[in-house]
Write an enzyme that holds these catalytic residues in place. Structure first.
Site, PDB file in Angstrom:
ATOM      1  CG  HIS A   1      -2.047   0.684   1.378  1.00 20.33           C
ATOM      2  ND1 HIS A   1      -1.297   2.275   1.398  1.00 20.33           N
ATOM      3  CD2 HIS A   1      -3.129   1.066   0.458  1.00 20.33           C
ATOM      4  CE1 HIS A   1      -3.120   2.845   0.901  1.00 20.33           C
ATOM      5  NE2 HIS A   1      -3.907   1.787   0.858  1.00 20.33           N
TER       6      HIS A   1
ATOM      7  CG  ASP B   1      -8.492  -4.496  -2.737  1.00 22.03           C
ATOM      8  OD1 ASP B   1      -8.018  -3.255  -2.819  1.00 22.03           O
ATOM      9  OD2 ASP B   1      -9.685  -4.207  -3.201  1.00 22.03           O
TER      10      ASP B   1
HETATM   11  C1  SDX Z   1      -6.438   0.147  -3.221  1.00 20.98           C
HETATM   12  O1  SDX Z   1      -4.279   4.660  -2.107  1.00 20.98           O
HETATM   13  C2  SDX Z   1      -5.324   3.757  -1.531  1.00 20.98           C
HETATM   14  O2  SDX Z   1      -5.673   4.047  -0.081  1.00 20.98           O
HETATM   15  C3  SDX Z   1      -6.305   2.400  -2.515  1.00 20.98           C
HETATM   16  C4  SDX Z   1      -6.745   1.486  -1.782  1.00 20.98           C
HETATM   17  C5  SDX Z   1      -8.570   2.783  -1.090  1.00 20.98           C
HETATM   18  O3  SDX Z   1      -8.624   2.515  -0.392  1.00 20.98           O
HETATM   19  O4  SDX Z   1      -8.635   3.411  -2.187  1.00 20.98           O
HETATM   20  O5  SDX Z   1      -6.108   1.415  -0.403  1.00 20.98           O
HETATM   21  C6  SDX Z   1      -7.465   0.242  -2.679  1.00 20.98           C
HETATM   22  O6  SDX Z   1      -6.323  -0.030  -4.169  1.00 20.98           O
HETATM   23  C7  SDX Z   1      -5.332  -0.805  -2.213  1.00 20.98           C
HETATM   24  C8  SDX Z   1      -3.916  -1.367  -2.789  1.00 20.98           C
HETATM   25  C9  SDX Z   1      -4.952  -2.767  -3.595  1.00 20.98           C
HETATM   26  N1  SDX Z   1      -3.773  -2.948  -5.113  1.00 20.98           N
HETATM   27  C10 SDX Z   1      -2.928  -4.006  -5.151  1.00 20.98           C
HETATM   28  O7  SDX Z   1      -3.054  -5.238  -3.782  1.00 20.98           O
HETATM   29  C11 SDX Z   1      -1.697  -3.868  -5.895  1.00 20.98           C
HETATM   30  C12 SDX Z   1      -0.322  -5.049  -5.585  1.00 20.98           C
HETATM   31  N2  SDX Z   1       0.095  -3.787  -4.957  1.00 20.98           N
HETATM   32  C13 SDX Z   1       0.888  -2.800  -5.549  1.00 20.98           C
HETATM   33  O8  SDX Z   1       1.020  -3.384  -6.690  1.00 20.98           O
HETATM   34  C14 SDX Z   1       1.449  -1.427  -4.835  1.00 20.98           C
HETATM   35  O9  SDX Z   1       1.576  -2.570  -3.208  1.00 20.98           O
HETATM   36  C15 SDX Z   1       0.594  -0.379  -4.410  1.00 20.98           C
HETATM   37  C16 SDX Z   1       0.068  -0.224  -5.910  1.00 20.98           C
HETATM   38  C17 SDX Z   1      -0.139  -0.311  -4.064  1.00 20.98           C
HETATM   39  C18 SDX Z   1       1.605   0.244  -3.928  1.00 20.98           C
HETATM   40  O10 SDX Z   1       2.297   0.490  -4.759  1.00 20.98           O
HETATM   41  P1  SDX Z   1       3.322   1.433  -4.809  1.00 20.98           P
HETATM   42  O11 SDX Z   1       2.681   2.586  -3.002  1.00 20.98           O
HETATM   43  O12 SDX Z   1       4.071   2.230  -5.672  1.00 20.98           O
HETATM   44  O13 SDX Z   1       4.889   1.387  -4.181  1.00 20.98           O
HETATM   45  P2  SDX Z   1       6.286   0.501  -5.395  1.00 20.98           P
HETATM   46  O14 SDX Z   1       5.328   0.111  -6.692  1.00 20.98           O
HETATM   47  O15 SDX Z   1       7.023   1.486  -5.473  1.00 20.98           O
HETATM   48  O16 SDX Z   1       6.544  -0.692  -4.565  1.00 20.98           O
HETATM   49  C19 SDX Z   1       7.447  -0.440  -3.618  1.00 20.98           C
HETATM   50  C20 SDX Z   1       8.467  -1.422  -3.629  1.00 20.98           C
HETATM   51  C21 SDX Z   1       9.153  -2.523  -4.967  1.00 20.98           C
HETATM   52  O17 SDX Z   1      10.475  -3.325  -5.158  1.00 20.98           O
HETATM   53  P3  SDX Z   1      11.054  -2.066  -4.629  1.00 20.98           P
HETATM   54  O18 SDX Z   1      11.389  -1.450  -6.085  1.00 20.98           O
HETATM   55  O19 SDX Z   1      11.653  -0.823  -3.602  1.00 20.98           O
HETATM   56  O20 SDX Z   1      12.487  -3.310  -4.872  1.00 20.98           O
HETATM   57  O21 SDX Z   1       7.583  -2.804  -2.975  1.00 20.98           O
HETATM   58  C22 SDX Z   1       7.819  -3.514  -4.310  1.00 20.98           C
HETATM   59  C23 SDX Z   1       7.758  -3.090  -5.534  1.00 20.98           C
HETATM   60  O22 SDX Z   1       8.250  -3.618  -6.497  1.00 20.98           O
HETATM   61  N3  SDX Z   1       5.876  -4.013  -3.683  1.00 20.98           N
HETATM   62  C24 SDX Z   1       5.408  -5.356  -4.325  1.00 20.98           C
HETATM   63  C25 SDX Z   1       3.873  -5.613  -4.062  1.00 20.98           C
HETATM   64  N4  SDX Z   1       3.618  -3.952  -3.770  1.00 20.98           N
HETATM   65  C26 SDX Z   1       5.238  -3.462  -3.961  1.00 20.98           C
HETATM   66  N5  SDX Z   1       6.316  -6.770  -4.576  1.00 20.98           N
HETATM   67  C27 SDX Z   1       5.808  -7.679  -5.130  1.00 20.98           C
HETATM   68  N6  SDX Z   1       3.895  -7.735  -4.572  1.00 20.98           N
HETATM   69  C28 SDX Z   1       3.788  -6.781  -4.644  1.00 20.98           C
HETATM   70  N7  SDX Z   1       2.097  -7.064  -4.363  1.00 20.98           N
END
Ligand code: SDX
Length: 430
Positions: free
Chosen positions: A308, A365
């Site tokens: 998140h 989710d």
């Molecule tokens: C919702 O914003 C809100 O409030 C949203 C929400 C709401 O109520 O409106 O809470 C609802 O959208 C919840 C999120 C649902 N999405 C998912 O579950 C999809 C999977 N998660 C992601 O893709 C990700 O975690 C996000 C999109 C939720 C957040 O992305 P960020 O904050 O931009 O973080 P990032 O992509 O920069 O990741 C940081 C690191 C990265 O690794 P490094 O580059 O530092 O090595 O964490 C890793 C990412 O690769 N990472 C994950 C991961 N999520 C982040 N690695 C594996 N699996 C994951 N799910």
């Protein structure tokens, strides 16, 4: 506004800029960079707005480190236990919990706006039967501006209020009609003698040939999920509603834009993606492979339902949904092997340094889809459920922005990386 400031010095020119700190009632202060370009000639650069506050808002507060979520100051845990979705909707819009008279009037007004224009059925029938329900919802909500001309003057507070009521009231009706069109069933009209979630479930599942036998556990579980999904401050879809709203667009166009943004698998589309992911993993013994793949940058695979932007601790909604998942499946006598996969996946991931270092926890989710499945909501309708609930937050923020004197059209800048100025040459010379 606080009287504290930060001092920025440009090492190249030795020019300085004194920027005021802006504080709210809770949470971290922000640097007001309004005069930065004038003082130092620089913009700020923050892809994804990771460190950027776009507005002031009094609706929802999140503390990502502590895993705190408040709607108008009330902890989500208390609202989940003691309130209802429609009461939370009133709270988000009006800022205070209603007394019995206020709630009765609100519920009555919403109930009497649940019908959709009959022509909207023809609109839905313009879609191919196997259209994704989010496509049908997004298109139908945008089309409401063509039906309700009496709520398009956004300068009129009463028209804004009525548009908000219509959106809250009609979202379930249109969502259910889209689902029934996709399975070839006739539309079921909203019944005024039923409360919000029960009415929706009847519109979804009742067939003309027999009355619907609905277990009260189902409507109660859905109401809880709607409370938990109702608002979440400046998430991508709410920010989209506000950006579209900042141009003066009508409320139906704004909410349709929010639906479009929510559809993405990185946002609201994650609940549908989680169930597909769990089904692909198939068995608890395979979770190690999935976790390894999620850690491999080249795989392009992420654990859906994990991570998140704001929560660097457990998403408080996920904690509630996880408990509810066990209760609902138990009460309904559902034994879903995917729950075992989810529990195993969570256990492995939460012990893995990759996830611990990045503070990746289950989000709202991760478990919600398992409950929707137990409630017999089809997978492709999961994000539609999210949209129905988030309509409360979207309209609350849209109303708030139109009462905020600081609201101006949203128009970010950029870092240009294209070709430098050059002269046109005729095709003969190319
Ligand atoms: C919702 O914003 C809100 O409030 C949203 C929400 C709401 O109520 O409106 O809470 C609802 O959208 C919840 C999120 C649902 N999405 C998912 O579950 C999809 C999977 N998660 C992601 O893709 C990700 O975690 C996000 C999109 C939720 C957040 O992305 P960020 O904050 O931009 O973080 P990032 O992509 O920069 O990741 C940081 C690191 C990265 O690794 P490094 O580059 O530092 O090595 O964490 C890793 C990412 O690769 N990472 C994950 C991961 N999520 C982040 N690695 C594996 N699996 C994951 N799910």
């Amino acid at each position: 506004m606080s009287d504290k400031t930060v001092l920025l010095t440009d090492s190249a020119s030795n020019r300085t800029s004194t920027l005021p700190l802006v504080s709210g009632s809770m949470g971290e202060p922000a640097v007001d960079i309004g005069r930065l370009h004038k003082d130092l000639g620089y913009f700020t650069f923050d892809p994804g707005f990771v460190s950027t506050a776009s507005t002031r808002s009094a609706i929802t507060f999140i503390d990502g480190d502590k895993g705190i979520l408040l709607y108008r100051g009330y902890p989500i845990e208390q609202l989940a236990k003691q309130s209802s979705f429609l009461e939370v909707t009133y709270l988000l819009i009006n800022g205070e919990l209603p007394n019995a008279k206020q709630f009765g009037a609100f519920e009555d007004e919403v109930t009497h706006h649940t019908m959709m224009h009959e022509s909207l059925k023809n609109f839905l029938h313009g879609f191919h039967y196997d259209a994704h329900p989010m496509a049908m919802l997004c298109g139908s909500i945008a089309s409401l501006s063509a039906f309700y001309h009496d709520t398009l003057d956004i300068s009129d507070p009463e028209q804004r209020r009525l548009a908000a009521i219509r959106l809250i009231a009609k979202m379930p009706t249109i969502a259910a009609a889209a689902y029934r069109y996709s399975i070839g069933w006739p539309v079921r009209y909203p019944r005024n003698n039923l409360e919000y979630c029960t009415r929706f479930l009847h519109m979804m599942f009742e067939v003309p040939s027999e009355p619907l036998a609905l277990n009260p556990v189902v409507a109660k579980a859905l109401d809880l999920l709607f409370i938990l999904h109702a608002d979440h401050e400046q998430n991508a879809s709410t920010s989209t509603v506000r950006l579209v709203g900042s141009t003066g667009a009508n409320p139906y166009a704004c909410v349709a834009a929010g639906i479009a943004a929510l559809w993405g698998p990185a946002h609201g589309g994650a609940n549908e993606a989680v169930l597909k992911m769990l089904a692909e993993i198939g068995d608890a013994k395979n979770v190690g492979v999935a976790v390894a793949k999620a850690k491999d940058k080249n795989s392009g695979f992420r654990l859906m339902g994990f991570g998140h932007r704001v929560y660097k601790n457990f998403d408080p909604r996920a904690t509630i949904i996880r408990e509810t998942c066990h209760q609902v499946l138990g009460a309904l006598g559902v034994n879903d092997p995917l729950l075992d996969v989810a529990l195993a996946l969570e256990e492995v991931a939460l012990k893995d340094p990759y996830f611990i270092e990045r503070k990746l926890y289950p989000n709202v989710d991760f478990y919600s889809g398992l409950i929707y499945k137990a409630l017999k909501i089809p997978t492709e309708m999961f994000t539609v459920m999210f949209a129905i609930a988030r309509t409360a937050g979207w309209v609350a923020h849209w109303l708030e922005q139109h009462q905020d004197k600081d609201t101006k059209i949203g128009r970010p800048r950029q870092i240009y990386t294209g070709a430098v100025t050059r002269n046109y040459t005729s095709i003969a010379k190319r």
